[in-house]
Scaffold this active site. Structure first.
Site, mmCIF file in Angstrom:
data_model
loop_
_atom_site.group_PDB
_atom_site.id
_atom_site.type_symbol
_atom_site.label_atom_id
_atom_site.label_comp_id
_atom_site.label_asym_id
_atom_site.label_seq_id
_atom_site.Cartn_x
_atom_site.Cartn_y
_atom_site.Cartn_z
ATOM 1 N N ALA A 164 0.810 -1.223 0.000
ATOM 2 C CA ALA A 164 0.000 0.000 0.000
ATOM 3 C C ALA A 164 0.839 1.267 0.000
ATOM 4 O O ALA A 164 0.342 2.335 -0.383
ATOM 5 C CB ALA A 164 -0.931 -0.002 1.218
ATOM 6 N N LYS B 237 -6.700 -0.772 -21.924
ATOM 7 C CA LYS B 237 -6.793 0.455 -22.718
ATOM 8 C C LYS B 237 -8.027 0.411 -23.617
ATOM 9 O O LYS B 237 -8.355 -0.612 -24.206
ATOM 10 C CB LYS B 237 -5.526 0.645 -23.560
ATOM 11 C CG LYS B 237 -4.285 0.951 -22.715
ATOM 12 C CD LYS B 237 -3.070 1.151 -23.588
ATOM 13 C CE LYS B 237 -1.833 1.457 -22.755
ATOM 14 N NZ LYS B 237 -1.940 2.752 -22.052
ATOM 15 N N HIS C 165 2.856 -7.649 -22.957
ATOM 16 C CA HIS C 165 2.026 -6.659 -23.647
ATOM 17 C C HIS C 165 1.868 -6.957 -25.142
ATOM 18 O O HIS C 165 0.759 -7.017 -25.670
ATOM 19 C CB HIS C 165 2.624 -5.264 -23.504
ATOM 20 C CG HIS C 165 2.796 -4.798 -22.096
ATOM 21 N ND1 HIS C 165 1.898 -5.115 -21.088
ATOM 22 C CD2 HIS C 165 3.743 -4.028 -21.513
ATOM 23 C CE1 HIS C 165 2.306 -4.566 -19.965
ATOM 24 N NE2 HIS C 165 3.422 -3.908 -20.191
#
Length: 493
Positions: free
Chosen positions: A18, A184, A241
């Site tokens: 965190a 995206k 990717h």
């Protein structure tokens, strides 16, 4: 609230790591935007967990600071921020020493209607200890979800080890391997372009497409990011990717938009990739490393200059170009060219579908020869879709042919903010939708294809080719495509 925003169930989102950079830069701003747009409200909880000894107030202040720093000013609403940070709480957790940790169980609600999700924004070597900690503390539920970030290994063997560690506790349908590229808007629109329109699918094959180019170029360098020298462009960009983008371009139409139907078709593409082995590696791949440039107006450090002294001489590639083939009926004979790198001429991510030229031109006496059509899907920046086609240049004086774009710009077409990828993906976890997340067999098929390339490079005595920062990569990348009578697409429209 916009009528297009579909609210999600109330949730408890536990973010391990965190206090890390990912949480500050991406996760908190993404959750803020979804809260601001009304996708969830104060019924949900965001619980920070890390080794740092913080209070709820400390974590809430960190959340406010993250919004101030990483959310555009025009979207910062103090009243909304005040409401948003009230749903934040914090529990100190050391998974390697559970007895010294706070009581995370008290922060979680034991209500089956409350979605329970764990985001592991930590190094992969902590995935298994955290999963075991959750089981030991009886915080695991069969309907819980766990999100894991890359790097998911540095080769097939290490990837299997990481996933085996998580699988000791969490079933495959609970694991969300996040790849922000798949979140995206333009990537998702690639699916809509292909499968929601009758225009392209009949010609989406080797009879009409000459080749496909996938480019992910960054203008920034690797800087001081220590992990990059351990990964390089092949592992950092190609393995995840860019192979995922290839799958979306090349896959067969799935039976439905069900997550497994979609991922089954992506897996078929990965398994159909022709292996690049032995001598073919030198022929079909190029690796490069940027060098510095100095002039009266510019001074950019080279990759070696950015490394600590004990790492100087590194052969880590900052650029990769390669030629791949998908061996199936649809794509037989159609090459797929990849290009990715740091310190390149522009920041751009795009897919260029190059169609074959017309079989016969009737315009022998026209000014300007007909050019083959191109479909360009721009992922960043200036997200959009562009179709390049030939028209007659207006005016008298004969036939003058000119290439012009039919341009769909998201910014111009949709007069509203386009959500960031993490916003969509974080909410998909709450919905239980895995369509935009990698399944384990996909990940392992990608590693199986990439590993022989990496191993051949490691055996080679040839270092990466040098290229000047601010260019489009080494000369070998140009030769890779031009020896086939083709050239890299660069937008000049």
């Amino acid at each position: 609230m916009s009528s297009r925003i579909i609210p999600v169930q109330p949730f408890d989102y536990v973010v391990f790591g965190a206090t890390g950079d990912l949480t500050k830069r991406k996760l908190i701003p993404a959750l803020y935007h979804r809260f601001k747009d009304g996708q969830f409200d104060e019924q949900s909880r965001i619980i920070g967990a890390s080794r740092s000894k913080l209070s709820d107030a400390d974590f809430q202040k960190a959340a406010r600071d993250a919004i101030t720093q990483f959310v555009e000013k025009e979207y910062q609403d103090e009243a909304v921020i005040d409401r948003f940070i009230k749903i934040f709480s914090y529990v100190p957790v050391d998974a390697s020493n559970p007895e010294t940790s706070g009581d995370l169980g008290k922060a979680l609600r034991d209500d089956p209607k409350i979605v329970r999700a764990f985001y592991l924004a930590v190094a992969p070597d902590l995935f298994e200890p955290i999963a075991e900690y959750l089981a030991k503390k009886k915080l695991y539920r069969r309907d819980a979800r766990v999100v894991i970030e890359k790097p998911l290994g540095h080769d097939l063997a290490s990837s299997v080890e990481i996933n085996d560690g998580v699988a000791k506790i969490f079933k495959e349908d609970q694991v969300y391997r996040i790849d922000h590229y798949l979140g995206k808007e333009t990537v998702q629109n690639l699916l809509a372009l292909r499968f929601a329109n009758a225009l392209f699918e009949p010609i989406w094959n080797s009879a009409h497409i000459d080749h496909v180019q996938l480019t992910v170029a960054e203008s920034v360098g690797a800087g001081t990011r220590g992990y990059y020298d351990e990964s390089g462009a092949l592992r950092d960009m190609i393995q995840n990717h860019m192979l995922q983008l290839l799958c979306l371009v090349a896959m067969e139409p799935p039976a439905s938009d069900d997550a497994n139907a979609l991922r089954d078709e992506k897996l078929k593409v990965l398994r159909a990739l022709k292996p690049i082995l032995n001598g073919d590696v030198a022929k079909n791949t190029v690796r490069g490393q940027y060098k510095g440039v100095k002039s009266e107006t510019t001074s950019v450090a080279g990759y070696q200059d950015e490394l600590p002294e004990d790492k100087r001489g590194s052969r880590t590639e900052t650029f990769v170009a390669l030629k791949a083939e998908v061996e199936n009926w649809r794509w037989s004979g159609v090459p797929f060219y990849f290009r990715t790198g740091k310190r390149m001429a522009n920041r751009v991510s795009e897919i260029c579908i190059q169609f074959k030229p017309i079989p016969h031109s009737i315009f022998d006496h026209a000014e300007g020869a007909p050019k083959a059509n191109k479909l360009v899907i721009r992922l960043q920046p200036d997200e959009g879709v562009k179709l390049l086609m030939m028209i007659k240049d207006p005016g008298p004086g004969g036939m003058r042919l000119r290439e012009v774009p039919l341009n769909l710009s998201f910014a111009q077409t949709f007069a509203e903010r386009t959500p960031e990828a993490y916003e969509r993906l974080l909410m998909d976890v709450v919905r239980g939708s895995q369509a935009l997340f990698m399944r384990r067999d996909e990940l392992e098929a990608a590693w199986k294809w990439v590993d022989p390339i990496r191993e051949a490079w490691d055996r080679s005595s040839e270092p990466p080719q040098a290229y000047v920062a601010g260019t489009w990569g080494p000369s070998g990348a140009i030769a890779l495509i031009e020896r086939d009578g083709r050239t890299w697409y660069e937008d000049d429209n």
